[in-house]
Design an enzyme around this catalytic site. Structure first.
Site, PDB file in Angstrom:
ATOM      1  N   LYS A  15       0.865  -1.190   0.000  1.00 16.11           N
ATOM      2  CA  LYS A  15       0.000   0.000   0.000  1.00 16.11           C
ATOM      3  C   LYS A  15       0.891   1.226   0.000  1.00 16.11           C
ATOM      4  O   LYS A  15       2.016   1.168   0.488  1.00 16.11           O
ATOM      5  CB  LYS A  15      -0.868   0.028   1.262  1.00 16.11           C
ATOM      6  CG  LYS A  15      -2.090   0.917   1.144  1.00 16.11           C
ATOM      7  CD  LYS A  15      -3.244   0.174   0.528  1.00 16.11           C
ATOM      8  CE  LYS A  15      -4.390   1.055   0.182  1.00 16.11           C
ATOM      9  NZ  LYS A  15      -5.564   0.244  -0.205  1.00 16.11           N
TER      10      LYS A  15
ATOM     11  N   ASP B 133      -7.021   4.142  -4.620  1.00 19.05           N
ATOM     12  CA  ASP B 133      -7.701   4.035  -3.323  1.00 19.05           C
ATOM     13  C   ASP B 133      -8.313   5.426  -3.109  1.00 19.05           C
ATOM     14  O   ASP B 133      -8.533   6.149  -4.093  1.00 19.05           O
ATOM     15  CB  ASP B 133      -6.703   3.643  -2.208  1.00 19.05           C
ATOM     16  CG  ASP B 133      -7.394   3.222  -0.908  1.00 19.05           C
ATOM     17  OD1 ASP B 133      -7.861   2.080  -0.832  1.00 19.05           O
ATOM     18  OD2 ASP B 133      -7.489   4.038   0.037  1.00 19.05           O
TER      19      ASP B 133
HETATM   20  P1  NDP Z   1     -12.981   7.726  -3.165  1.00 20.30           P
HETATM   21  O1  NDP Z   1     -11.903   8.726  -2.963  1.00 20.30           O
HETATM   22  O2  NDP Z   1     -13.529   7.498  -4.513  1.00 20.30           O
HETATM   23  O3  NDP Z   1     -14.205   8.057  -2.202  1.00 20.30           O
HETATM   24  C1  NDP Z   1     -14.043   8.170  -0.842  1.00 20.30           C
HETATM   25  C2  NDP Z   1     -15.386   8.532  -0.210  1.00 20.30           C
HETATM   26  O4  NDP Z   1     -15.284   8.402   1.201  1.00 20.30           O
HETATM   27  C3  NDP Z   1     -15.792   9.958  -0.480  1.00 20.30           C
HETATM   28  O5  NDP Z   1     -17.175  10.053  -0.464  1.00 20.30           O
HETATM   29  C4  NDP Z   1     -15.166  10.691   0.705  1.00 20.30           C
HETATM   30  O6  NDP Z   1     -15.779  11.921   1.027  1.00 20.30           O
HETATM   31  C5  NDP Z   1     -15.418   9.684   1.809  1.00 20.30           C
HETATM   32  N1  NDP Z   1     -14.392   9.845   2.836  1.00 20.30           N
HETATM   33  C6  NDP Z   1     -13.053   9.782   2.678  1.00 20.30           C
HETATM   34  N2  NDP Z   1     -12.418  10.025   3.826  1.00 20.30           N
HETATM   35  C7  NDP Z   1     -13.377  10.262   4.729  1.00 20.30           C
HETATM   36  C8  NDP Z   1     -13.369  10.574   6.106  1.00 20.30           C
HETATM   37  N3  NDP Z   1     -12.213  10.700   6.784  1.00 20.30           N
HETATM   38  N4  NDP Z   1     -14.549  10.713   6.731  1.00 20.30           N
HETATM   39  C9  NDP Z   1     -15.725  10.582   6.045  1.00 20.30           C
HETATM   40  N5  NDP Z   1     -15.796  10.303   4.739  1.00 20.30           N
HETATM   41  C10 NDP Z   1     -14.645  10.140   4.103  1.00 20.30           C
HETATM   42  O7  NDP Z   1     -12.396   6.372  -2.540  1.00 20.30           O
HETATM   43  P2  NDP Z   1     -12.901   4.862  -2.756  1.00 20.30           P
HETATM   44  O8  NDP Z   1     -14.356   4.829  -2.987  1.00 20.30           O
HETATM   45  O9  NDP Z   1     -11.980   4.219  -3.706  1.00 20.30           O
HETATM   46  O10 NDP Z   1     -12.560   4.231  -1.323  1.00 20.30           O
HETATM   47  C11 NDP Z   1     -13.522   4.128  -0.278  1.00 20.30           C
HETATM   48  C12 NDP Z   1     -13.099   3.040   0.709  1.00 20.30           C
HETATM   49  O11 NDP Z   1     -13.002   1.786   0.017  1.00 20.30           O
HETATM   50  C13 NDP Z   1     -11.729   3.234   1.355  1.00 20.30           C
HETATM   51  O12 NDP Z   1     -11.764   2.706   2.670  1.00 20.30           O
HETATM   52  C14 NDP Z   1     -10.811   2.381   0.493  1.00 20.30           C
HETATM   53  O13 NDP Z   1      -9.643   1.984   1.197  1.00 20.30           O
HETATM   54  C15 NDP Z   1     -11.731   1.198   0.230  1.00 20.30           C
HETATM   55  N6  NDP Z   1     -11.407   0.357  -0.912  1.00 20.30           N
HETATM   56  C16 NDP Z   1     -11.273   0.882  -2.171  1.00 20.30           C
HETATM   57  C17 NDP Z   1     -11.007   0.062  -3.234  1.00 20.30           C
HETATM   58  C18 NDP Z   1     -10.954   0.581  -4.630  1.00 20.30           C
HETATM   59  O14 NDP Z   1     -10.830  -0.242  -5.541  1.00 20.30           O
HETATM   60  N7  NDP Z   1     -11.052   1.864  -4.879  1.00 20.30           N
HETATM   61  C19 NDP Z   1     -10.796  -1.369  -3.054  1.00 20.30           C
HETATM   62  C20 NDP Z   1     -11.041  -1.844  -1.708  1.00 20.30           C
HETATM   63  C21 NDP Z   1     -11.310  -0.981  -0.699  1.00 20.30           C
HETATM   64  P3  NDP Z   1     -15.048  13.314   0.680  1.00 20.30           P
HETATM   65  O15 NDP Z   1     -15.312  13.526  -0.765  1.00 20.30           O
HETATM   66  O16 NDP Z   1     -15.663  14.307   1.575  1.00 20.30           O
HETATM   67  O17 NDP Z   1     -13.567  13.120   0.974  1.00 20.30           O
HETATM   68  O1  2IT Z   2      -7.869  -1.621  -0.758  1.00 18.50           O
HETATM   69  C1  2IT Z   2      -7.796  -2.148  -1.886  1.00 18.50           C
HETATM   70  O2  2IT Z   2      -7.944  -3.353  -2.048  1.00 18.50           O
HETATM   71  C2  2IT Z   2      -7.573  -1.267  -3.033  1.00 18.50           C
HETATM   72  N1  2IT Z   2      -7.522  -0.056  -2.869  1.00 18.50           N
HETATM   73  C3  2IT Z   2      -7.418  -1.838  -4.400  1.00 18.50           C
HETATM   74  C4  2IT Z   2      -6.022  -2.357  -4.614  1.00 18.50           C
HETATM   75  C5  2IT Z   2      -5.689  -2.794  -5.999  1.00 18.50           C
HETATM   76  O3  2IT Z   2      -4.510  -3.108  -6.201  1.00 18.50           O
HETATM   77  O4  2IT Z   2      -6.560  -2.860  -6.877  1.00 18.50           O
END
Ligand code: NDP
Ligand code: 2IT
Length: 446
Positions: free
Chosen positions: A126, A166
């Site tokens: 990461k 992420d």
């Molecule tokens: P994005 O940046 O696309 O979206 C993040 C969302 O979460 C936004 O709505 C953001 O709001 C909100 N957010 C972020 N930080 C905070 C906080 N401290 N408090 C409240 N809301 C918050 O990210 P993703 O959708 O990619 O990621 C969301 C979650 O999923 C994370 O935990 C990530 O680690 C996990 N994840 C993502 C993967 C991926 O493929 N993208 C894979 C597996 C897990 P705002 O706009 O206000 O910041």
């Molecule tokens: O938390 C996660 O699994 C991710 N942000 C996706 C990682 C990846 O390599 O696709």
């Protein structure tokens, strides 16, 4: 706490001071694994868990860049190369002002187990930066990404370490970083995943985490002969994972009544239908606006400064960030009848919230199982890049569905208790561990 877990954790805390999120993630895993390791002394003697909790390598670097005013800005850049026992390091990059070493180590630690669960050959890593993309112009984001990659490029590679997105890192950022890597190396390879479909990306990768999280909820419900049809769904976040979780769950007959961002949540009792979701996607992905604007557009309630867990629902899909459900919120969810929690985010529930879910024997799918669909399709993107071809949408979606079913089966295999109840925490921790641990045993004390 079990005294063996307590002494293991005392050592972790002493060696990694001030990394609360890392301690939290390790403790949750240690509670499942230490009793299992006692029954399987080969892992104990080889100190596998102690080794897994220490990154193979931590890279920390300076990221200087010029803002639009011509002023120099300096951010921190990180890559945690956690474990390469079963494949090259694999895991996302997070750009968010809260990023620090402890947060990235917790995410890298979780990633090791998650990647193992996918059945694909991927180690865990990461990285990211304390850079805040919010309020920055496209040009500023590009200059930051180019500077970040200028240093990161010397540490990664398609057979070494393959980053992805992420929080704060989506298609735009991956594009800028890929362009810079290619320029530095003069090589067109699959060094990053989440690429655009015209330049080596996989179909379904943008959708994969959200879809996978819903497929996992579906598999959990099926163990009780139930489905998502007619269920009320509460989602947090409104980014990549939240959007596609909302899309899939709606397609499967559920009604999504909340989404949120870091400022507050909206409550739409009529449900976020296709038309509203399209509007939301444009708001978040193109206009880069705030969720409050949804409430203004559709005349629904907006609650500032709060998370959505007081709203009555059957299924909760936390898709924003870590520790966004505390003990009181978990109790509130249960009191209101919620009986399925499938985690799209990484470690969204505090450890005492997890205890509430386990004690109440709801269908609780922890992040390392429920959100593994994203990295799984990243793995499929790597396969396509190596083969120099690309699969159709249906083919990738089919493989994603199968992987989520397989992960669910692994959870049953290692997490089914004597009375038949499935403990997905235990199942995913032990199920993710065994493959990595056996590979480490085979490879000796490295
Ligand atoms: P994005 O940046 O696309 O979206 C993040 C969302 O979460 C936004 O709505 C953001 O709001 C909100 N957010 C972020 N930080 C905070 C906080 N401290 N408090 C409240 N809301 C918050 O990210 P993703 O959708 O990619 O990621 C969301 C979650 O999923 C994370 O935990 C990530 O680690 C996990 N994840 C993502 C993967 C991926 O493929 N993208 C894979 C597996 C897990 P705002 O706009 O206000 O910041
Ligand atoms: O938390 C996660 O699994 C991710 N942000 C996706 C990682 C990846 O390599 O696709």
């Amino acid at each position: 706490m079990d005294h063996r877990v307590e002494s293991f954790m005392a050592n972790i805390i002493a060696k990694n001071p001030n990394e609360q999120e890392f301690h939290q993630a390790v403790q949750e895993v240690a509670e499942s694994l230490i009793p299992f390791i006692e029954e399987n002394p080969k892992y104990k003697h080889a100190k596998i868990l102690e080794r897994i909790a220490e990154p193979e390598r931590v890279i920390l670097f300076r990221v200087p860049w010029l803002d639009d005013k011509g002023e120099i800005q300096i951010n921190k850049g990180y890559r945690i190369e956690m474990n390469s026992a079963i494949g090259p390091y694999k895991g996302g990059l997070r750009f968010h002002p809260t990023v620090n070493l402890g947060i990235l180590k917790f995410l890298a630690f979780e990633q090791v187990f998650k990647n193992s669960l996918t059945t694909l050959p991927m180690g865990g890593g990461k990285g990211g930066s304390d850079f805040d993309p919010k309020g920055k112009t496209d040009n500023e984001v590009m200059r930051f990404c180019q500077s970040f990659m200028t240093e990161l490029a010397r540490h990664i590679g398609p057979d070494t370490d393959i980053p992805a997105g992420d929080i704060g890192v989506g298609g735009r950022e991956i594009g800028f970083m890929f362009g810079q890597y290619k320029r530095l190396r003069n090589e067109f390879t699959g060094v990053l995943t989440g690429k655009g479909r015209e330049w080596g990306g996989s179909l379904i990768r943008p959708e994969a985490t959200g879809y996978g999280c819903v497929y996992f909820a579906q598999a959990m419900l099926k163990t009780r002969n139930d489905s998502l049809e007619g269920k009320i769904i509460s989602i947090s976040g409104s980014g990549n994972v939240a959007q596609f979780a909302a899309e899939k769950v709606t397609e499967l007959g559920g009604k999504v009544v909340t989404v949120s961002d870091s400022n507050g949540y909206i409550y739409d009792p009529a449900g976020i239908n296709r038309e509203k979701l399209d509007w939301l996607m444009e708001l978040k992905n193109i206009k880069r606006g705030r969720i409050k604007e949804y409430a203004e557009q559709y005349g629904v309630e907006y609650v500032e400064g709060m998370r959505p867990w007081s709203i009555k629902c059957d299924v909760a899909l936390p898709c924003a960030t870590e520790n966004e459900i505390n003990k009181e919120e978990a109790e509130r969810l249960i009191k209101n009848g919620c009986f399925v929690v499938s985690e799209g985010a990484n470690m969204p529930s505090t450890n005492d919230a997890v205890e509430v879910f386990l004690r109440n024997r709801i269908l609780y799918g922890p992040g390392k199982a429920a959100n593994a669909g994203g990295v799984a399709v990243s793995g499929l993107e790597m396969t396509q890049n190596s083969m120099r071809l690309s699969w159709h949408r249906e083919e990738v979606d089919q493989k994603l569905q199968q992987i989520m079913k397989d992960i669910h089966e692994t959870c049953i295999k290692f997490g089914k208790e004597e009375d038949g109840h499935i403990n997905y925490v235990k199942g995913s921790n032990i199920g993710g561990f065994v493959k990595v641990a056996d590979a480490m045993l085979s490879q000796g004390a490295v």
